[in-house]
Design an enzyme around this catalytic site. Structure first.
Site, mmCIF file in Angstrom:
data_model
loop_
_atom_site.group_PDB
_atom_site.id
_atom_site.type_symbol
_atom_site.label_atom_id
_atom_site.label_comp_id
_atom_site.label_asym_id
_atom_site.label_seq_id
_atom_site.Cartn_x
_atom_site.Cartn_y
_atom_site.Cartn_z
ATOM 1 N N LYS A 279 0.817 -1.222 0.000
ATOM 2 C CA LYS A 279 0.000 0.000 0.000
ATOM 3 C C LYS A 279 0.846 1.266 0.000
ATOM 4 O O LYS A 279 0.480 2.253 -0.627
ATOM 5 C CB LYS A 279 -0.965 0.007 1.193
ATOM 6 C CG LYS A 279 -2.072 -1.022 1.026
ATOM 7 C CD LYS A 279 -3.302 -0.677 1.812
ATOM 8 C CE LYS A 279 -4.436 -1.599 1.385
ATOM 9 N NZ LYS A 279 -5.644 -1.427 2.146
ATOM 10 N N LYS B 21 -5.047 -9.185 -6.518
ATOM 11 C CA LYS B 21 -6.342 -9.478 -5.900
ATOM 12 C C LYS B 21 -7.360 -8.399 -6.274
ATOM 13 O O LYS B 21 -6.984 -7.244 -6.527
ATOM 14 C CB LYS B 21 -6.213 -9.630 -4.382
ATOM 15 C CG LYS B 21 -6.066 -8.369 -3.608
ATOM 16 C CD LYS B 21 -6.379 -8.576 -2.117
ATOM 17 C CE LYS B 21 -6.417 -7.230 -1.422
ATOM 18 N NZ LYS B 21 -7.144 -7.181 -0.197
ATOM 19 N N LYS C 127 -10.661 -2.760 -3.614
ATOM 20 C CA LYS C 127 -11.447 -1.524 -3.683
ATOM 21 C C LYS C 127 -10.629 -0.399 -4.293
ATOM 22 O O LYS C 127 -11.157 0.501 -4.921
ATOM 23 C CB LYS C 127 -11.849 -1.074 -2.281
ATOM 24 C CG LYS C 127 -12.654 -2.072 -1.502
ATOM 25 C CD LYS C 127 -13.172 -1.385 -0.254
ATOM 26 C CE LYS C 127 -13.640 -2.346 0.774
ATOM 27 N NZ LYS C 127 -12.640 -2.561 1.837
HETATM 28 N N1 AQP Z 1 -9.975 -10.131 -3.326
HETATM 29 C C1 AQP Z 1 -10.415 -10.651 -2.187
HETATM 30 N N2 AQP Z 1 -10.740 -11.967 -2.113
HETATM 31 C C2 AQP Z 1 -11.207 -12.512 -0.958
HETATM 32 N N3 AQP Z 1 -11.375 -11.795 0.184
HETATM 33 C C3 AQP Z 1 -11.067 -10.485 0.151
HETATM 34 N N4 AQP Z 1 -11.128 -9.511 1.072
HETATM 35 C C4 AQP Z 1 -10.698 -8.340 0.538
HETATM 36 N N5 AQP Z 1 -10.359 -8.522 -0.740
HETATM 37 C C5 AQP Z 1 -10.578 -9.844 -1.024
HETATM 38 C C6 AQP Z 1 -11.602 -9.716 2.441
HETATM 39 O O1 AQP Z 1 -12.620 -8.768 2.696
HETATM 40 C C7 AQP Z 1 -12.572 -8.406 4.072
HETATM 41 C C8 AQP Z 1 -12.655 -6.925 4.201
HETATM 42 O O2 AQP Z 1 -11.525 -6.325 3.621
HETATM 43 P P1 AQP Z 1 -11.168 -4.832 4.005
HETATM 44 O O3 AQP Z 1 -12.243 -3.945 3.553
HETATM 45 O O4 AQP Z 1 -10.897 -4.727 5.438
HETATM 46 O O5 AQP Z 1 -9.824 -4.474 3.315
HETATM 47 P P2 AQP Z 1 -8.860 -5.131 2.328
HETATM 48 O O6 AQP Z 1 -8.544 -6.525 2.688
HETATM 49 O O7 AQP Z 1 -7.706 -4.223 2.217
HETATM 50 O O8 AQP Z 1 -9.779 -5.132 1.044
HETATM 51 P P3 AQP Z 1 -9.688 -4.427 -0.313
HETATM 52 O O9 AQP Z 1 -11.051 -4.530 -0.860
HETATM 53 O O10 AQP Z 1 -8.618 -5.006 -1.122
HETATM 54 O O11 AQP Z 1 -9.392 -2.917 -0.046
HETATM 55 P P4 AQP Z 1 -8.131 -2.044 -0.459
HETATM 56 O O12 AQP Z 1 -8.162 -1.917 -1.936
HETATM 57 O O13 AQP Z 1 -8.400 -0.749 0.245
HETATM 58 O O14 AQP Z 1 -6.935 -2.764 0.041
HETATM 59 C C9 AQP Z 1 -11.295 -9.003 4.664
HETATM 60 O O15 AQP Z 1 -11.656 -10.167 5.417
HETATM 61 C C10 AQP Z 1 -10.506 -9.408 3.458
HETATM 62 O O16 AQP Z 1 -9.726 -10.552 3.717
#
Ligand code: AQP
Length: 332
Positions: free
Chosen positions: A111, A194, A197
């Site tokens: 990040k 992956k 968001k």
């Molecule tokens: N691609 C994914 N596949 C499976 N599980 C996922 N999670 C996130 N992306 C995937 C799971 O969703 C939960 C919430 O995630 P989060 O909102 O706390 O943040 P994150 O893991 O950082 O998710 P993002 O969507 O990828 O956000 P950004 O882009 O901001 O980093 C967690 O249980 C995560 O494992």
């Protein structure tokens, strides 16, 4: 009864990965565990959030929890900043956790990227806050996607070090619950990244607010290779995009990837993509419709969060008091 804690950040663009890797599993766990589900707004502000959008995104994640089937009477649903124990315990954990441990966290490296020097201290210390989220409830299990595995290992290390430093058996050693066919849903544009968001391309993810038409277009345009689908999962090994779409189909239909290949093996993406689009629309449309209805009444969503926060504080207050006693902090 064992206790579950898990959270989702209100950072917008809630997507299919969040659903299959986390939220859908939250629903199923409600019968067997005492469940606490948190909209982790303090985590969200570790990178810049527009204040108005943050409010809207917090309500959107709450609406997604409710629309997906989390029962706010049985489970506790709230936003993190309403329960001060999270931030208070995070500070104590900042003093237990080691710099060397945080330096190994791959999510910070990904990040912060090249902008390490200008990244917030909050982004760096994020895993300590996550450990506090879980340990403020002495939760025993955390359902998450694959990507959070390393942070959970750190939570275990922090809990163990606290117990050893203070000579107590206070914190449980938490177990991750990583299950289902889609523990790591990949980007529709690049099978090595992956679904996320924060990906600049909206075409890389299917979101909870996409219309049927948008879902269908995104799946049709998803990156694939020219080969037909194999009949066995071994044939997916060097084909990340194909493996991802088959995994999504399997997770949405409640089958294994092997089952899906039995049906679609030998057929091309021209057949498979429309079937996947239909399935994704069938599963996501009722949730999106319900979310829209819920979002039209922000007062109701805020009341759910306030009620959840009150119940959460009733759990954290006595735990935090005991922690203060152990550490030697006088509390009244
Ligand atoms: N691609 C994914 N596949 C499976 N599980 C996922 N999670 C996130 N992306 C995937 C799971 O969703 C939960 C919430 O995630 P989060 O909102 O706390 O943040 P994150 O893991 O950082 O998710 P993002 O969507 O990828 O956000 P950004 O882009 O901001 O980093 C967690 O249980 C995560 O494992």
């Amino acid at each position: 009864m064992n206790r579950i804690f898990s959270g989702v950040q209100p950072t917008g663009n809630l997507h299919l990965g969040n659903y299959l890797g986390a939220i859908r599993n939250f629903v199923g766990l409600q019968n067997d565990y005492e469940c606490i589900y948190c909209v982790v707004d303090l985590h969200a502000i570790t990178v810049w959030q527009d204040p108005k959008e943050l409010v809207g995104n917090t309500r959107e994640v709450t609406a997604a929890f409710l629309a997906a089937g989390i029962d706010p009477k049985g489970s506790i649903i709230f936003n993190q900043s309403q329960v001060s124990a999270h931030a208070q315990l995070a500070w104590i954990f900042n003093c237990v956790s080691r710099l060397g441990w945080l330096n190994r966290m791959t999510q910070f490296k990904e990040k912060a990227g090249k902008h390490r020097e200008t990244a917030s201290v909050g982004l760096y210390a994020y895993p300590n806050l996550m450990a506090a989220d879980i340990m403020a409830y002495k939760a025993t299990h955390v359902p998450v996607g694959e990507d959070q595995k390393q942070h959970l290992e750190l939570t275990r290390d922090i809990a163990q070090k606290f117990n050893t430093d203070f000579g107590v058996e206070f914190f449980p050693i938490v177990e991750p619950l990583i299950f289902g066919e889609a523990t790591r849903v990949m980007s529709l544009r690049d099978g090595s990244k992956k679904m996320s968001k924060s990906d600049p391309s909206d075409q890389s993810r299917i979101t909870f607010t996409d219309t049927a038409d948008e879902i269908s277009k995104k799946i049709r345009r998803a990156k694939t290779d020219p080969e037909e689908l194999p009949s066995e999962t071994d044939g997916l090994k060097e084909r990340p995009e194909a493996a991802n779409l088959v995994g999504i189909y399997a997770a949405l239909s409640g089958q294994t990837s092997a089952d899906v290949l039995q049906e679609f093996g030998g057929r091309g993406f021209g057949d498979f993509k429309p079937a996947l689009a239909d399935l994704a629309i069938e599963k996501l449309a009722p949730i999106s419709d319900e979310m829209r209805k819920l979002m039209a009444d922000p007062g109701h969503i805020d009341a759910v969060l306030a009620d959840g926060a009150e119940r959460a504080r009733a759990l954290t207050d006595p735990i935090l008091r005991e922690i203060h006693e152990i550490v030697g902090l006088i509390s009244s």
